[in-house]
Scaffold this motif. Structure first.
Motif, PDB file in Angstrom:
ATOM      1  N   MET A 118       0.823  -1.208   0.000  1.00 12.39           N
ATOM      2  CA  MET A 118       0.000   0.000   0.000  1.00 12.39           C
ATOM      3  C   MET A 118       0.859   1.260   0.000  1.00 12.39           C
ATOM      4  O   MET A 118       0.556   2.237  -0.686  1.00 12.39           O
ATOM      5  CB  MET A 118      -0.939  -0.009   1.205  1.00 12.39           C
ATOM      6  CG  MET A 118      -1.965  -1.142   1.203  1.00 12.39           C
ATOM      7  SD  MET A 118      -3.202  -0.953  -0.095  1.00 12.39           S
ATOM      8  CE  MET A 118      -4.198   0.346   0.600  1.00 12.39           C
ATOM      9  N   GLN A 119       1.951   1.231   0.797  1.00 14.21           N
ATOM     10  CA  GLN A 119       2.850   2.375   0.836  1.00 14.21           C
ATOM     11  C   GLN A 119       3.526   2.594  -0.507  1.00 14.21           C
ATOM     12  O   GLN A 119       3.641   3.731  -0.993  1.00 14.21           O
ATOM     13  CB  GLN A 119       3.915   2.157   1.925  1.00 14.21           C
ATOM     14  CG  GLN A 119       4.989   3.241   2.002  1.00 14.21           C
ATOM     15  CD  GLN A 119       4.427   4.605   2.340  1.00 14.21           C
ATOM     16  OE1 GLN A 119       3.355   4.718   2.952  1.00 14.21           O
ATOM     17  NE2 GLN A 119       5.128   5.658   1.937  1.00 14.21           N
ATOM     18  N   GLU A 120       3.935   1.502  -1.146  1.00 16.30           N
ATOM     19  CA  GLU A 120       4.567   1.604  -2.457  1.00 16.30           C
ATOM     20  C   GLU A 120       3.587   2.170  -3.486  1.00 16.30           C
ATOM     21  O   GLU A 120       3.967   2.968  -4.344  1.00 16.30           O
ATOM     22  CB  GLU A 120       5.049   0.221  -2.886  1.00 16.30           C
ATOM     23  CG  GLU A 120       5.974   0.243  -4.084  1.00 16.30           C
ATOM     24  CD  GLU A 120       6.594  -1.113  -4.352  1.00 16.30           C
ATOM     25  OE1 GLU A 120       7.825  -1.247  -4.218  1.00 16.30           O
ATOM     26  OE2 GLU A 120       5.837  -2.051  -4.686  1.00 16.30           O
ATOM     27  N   GLU A 121       2.319   1.775  -3.394  1.00 17.12           N
ATOM     28  CA  GLU A 121       1.317   2.287  -4.328  1.00 17.12           C
ATOM     29  C   GLU A 121       1.091   3.778  -4.132  1.00 17.12           C
ATOM     30  O   GLU A 121       0.951   4.524  -5.104  1.00 17.12           O
ATOM     31  CB  GLU A 121       0.007   1.523  -4.151  1.00 17.12           C
ATOM     32  CG  GLU A 121      -1.043   1.901  -5.184  1.00 17.12           C
ATOM     33  CD  GLU A 121      -2.267   1.015  -5.115  1.00 17.12           C
ATOM     34  OE1 GLU A 121      -3.375   1.563  -4.978  1.00 17.12           O
ATOM     35  OE2 GLU A 121      -2.099  -0.210  -5.191  1.00 17.12           O
ATOM     36  N   ARG A 122       1.048   4.213  -2.871  1.00 11.59           N
ATOM     37  CA  ARG A 122       0.877   5.656  -2.596  1.00 11.59           C
ATOM     38  C   ARG A 122       2.054   6.451  -3.158  1.00 11.59           C
ATOM     39  O   ARG A 122       1.874   7.533  -3.725  1.00 11.59           O
ATOM     40  CB  ARG A 122       0.730   5.897  -1.091  1.00 11.59           C
ATOM     41  CG  ARG A 122      -0.633   5.500  -0.520  1.00 11.59           C
ATOM     42  CD  ARG A 122      -0.821   6.017   0.890  1.00 11.59           C
ATOM     43  NE  ARG A 122       0.094   5.377   1.821  1.00 11.59           N
ATOM     44  CZ  ARG A 122      -0.197   4.246   2.500  1.00 11.59           C
ATOM     45  NH1 ARG A 122      -1.363   3.648   2.316  1.00 11.59           N
ATOM     46  NH2 ARG A 122       0.674   3.730   3.342  1.00 11.59           N
ATOM     47  N   GLU A 123       3.257   5.919  -2.994  1.00 13.14           N
ATOM     48  CA  GLU A 123       4.447   6.592  -3.519  1.00 13.14           C
ATOM     49  C   GLU A 123       4.418   6.639  -5.047  1.00 13.14           C
ATOM     50  O   GLU A 123       4.828   7.639  -5.657  1.00 13.14           O
ATOM     51  CB  GLU A 123       5.704   5.878  -3.033  1.00 13.14           C
ATOM     52  CG  GLU A 123       5.949   6.023  -1.533  1.00 13.14           C
ATOM     53  CD  GLU A 123       7.088   5.156  -1.036  1.00 13.14           C
ATOM     54  OE1 GLU A 123       7.624   4.354  -1.849  1.00 13.14           O
ATOM     55  OE2 GLU A 123       7.440   5.262   0.148  1.00 13.14           O
ATOM     56  N   THR A 124       3.915   5.577  -5.661  1.00  9.31           N
ATOM     57  CA  THR A 124       3.807   5.534  -7.121  1.00  9.31           C
ATOM     58  C   THR A 124       2.845   6.596  -7.625  1.00  9.31           C
ATOM     59  O   THR A 124       3.129   7.309  -8.593  1.00  9.31           O
ATOM     60  CB  THR A 124       3.347   4.138  -7.586  1.00  9.31           C
ATOM     61  OG1 THR A 124       4.363   3.176  -7.250  1.00  9.31           O
ATOM     62  CG2 THR A 124       3.100   4.098  -9.089  1.00  9.31           C
ATOM     63  N   VAL A 125       1.708   6.711  -6.963  1.00  6.54           N
ATOM     64  CA  VAL A 125       0.715   7.720  -7.360  1.00  6.54           C
ATOM     65  C   VAL A 125       1.301   9.124  -7.196  1.00  6.54           C
ATOM     66  O   VAL A 125       1.158   9.977  -8.084  1.00  6.54           O
ATOM     67  CB  VAL A 125      -0.574   7.578  -6.528  1.00  6.54           C
ATOM     68  CG1 VAL A 125      -1.525   8.754  -6.785  1.00  6.54           C
ATOM     69  CG2 VAL A 125      -1.277   6.265  -6.849  1.00  6.54           C
ATOM     70  N   ALA A 126       1.982   9.364  -6.077  1.00  7.33           N
ATOM     71  CA  ALA A 126       2.545  10.689  -5.814  1.00  7.33           C
ATOM     72  C   ALA A 126       3.614  11.050  -6.844  1.00  7.33           C
ATOM     73  O   ALA A 126       3.650  12.171  -7.360  1.00  7.33           O
ATOM     74  CB  ALA A 126       3.128  10.731  -4.401  1.00  7.33           C
TER      75      ALA A 126
END
Length: 249
Positions: A118-126
């Motif tokens: 989930m953290q990696e996905e948030r970083e990807t979106v950002a």
């Protein structure tokens, strides 16, 4: 690069330097896109070597024979002469796909949605959204890629390539089909990318753009390098003039 009896690239020797904009020019059919396809793993060169020297001083990476996704992981990214986006995905999703080679979540992470995934996905979106802001596409983040104007689709391809965190960015005719205002914006964007320390290799037929942007220019004709130098040197080179305009009998 040999295709049967045709030698599309013949002893081509180029050096692309970090933090510089290098242009590769020549008449149609000179072999420029074939060279891009060799460098990015679409074609395997018949002979010769393609080396990527990493900035940390480690041994050079030999790119010959690597699959395209492995070349991207090594640090090369490209755009295409004919735009290749995912038309039914949003603008933001197209850029997020470029981050795939820099993420670690596997099948289990995608299924169970653990905290790390989930953290990696948030970083990807950002990161993807930041690149849309950089390229002036943030207001279109939720639009389908196919609905963007042509010039915006060109910039989206560049944003997706930047999402891979490249050391070298290869741009295949990025100004093709752009109007004058879009070309000015592209000029500014390419300079910003160069100023971040990324090496840029540019194929372009817009000579005004090439001469204004390039730190160094290589000229091809019939698969061979016929000239190289700074823009003013290339502009005056008789072999270059002959390749583009021909010569009197």
């Amino acid at each position: 690069m040999q295709f049967g009896g045709i030698r599309a690239l013949d002893g081509l020797d180029l050096c692309i330097r970090q933090g510089e904009i290098t242009a590769l020019i020549g008449p149609n059919g000179a072999g420029k896109t074939t060279f891009f396809n060799c460098v990015t793993g679409i074609y395997k060169p018949t002979s010769g070597q393609i080396q990527l020297h990493l900035p940390n001083g480690n041994k050079a990476v030999l790119l010959n024979g690597l699959a395209p996704h492995k070349v991207t992981q090594a640090g090369l990214a490209r755009t295409f002469q004919n735009i290749r986006l995912f038309p039914e995905m949003t603008v933001l999703e197209n850029v997020m796909i470029g981050r795939h080679c820099r993420t670690n979540a596997g099948l289990l992470g995608a299924i169970f949605r653990d905290r790390k995934t989930m953290q990696e996905e948030r970083e990807t979106v950002a990161r993807a959204f930041a690149l849309l802001e950089k390229t002036g596409l943030a207001t279109s983040a939720d639009e389908l890629a196919k609905n963007l104007p042509y010039g915006a689709q060109r910039k989206l391809e560049i944003a997706r390539a930047l999402a891979t965190e490249p050391l070298v960015l290869l741009l295949d005719e990025p100004a093709a089909g752009m109007n004058p205002q879009e070309t000015v914006e592209l000029d500014r964007l390419i300079c910003e990318i160069r100023n971040e320390g990324i090496a840029i290799l540019l194929i372009e037929h817009d000579m005004k753009l090439v001469m204004s942007l390039s730190d160094h220019i290589f000229v091809m004709d019939y698969g061979k390098k016929i000239a190289e130098g700074k823009p003013e040197e290339v502009r005056r080179n008789t072999a270059v003039i002959r390749a583009y305009l021909g010569e009197e009998e």
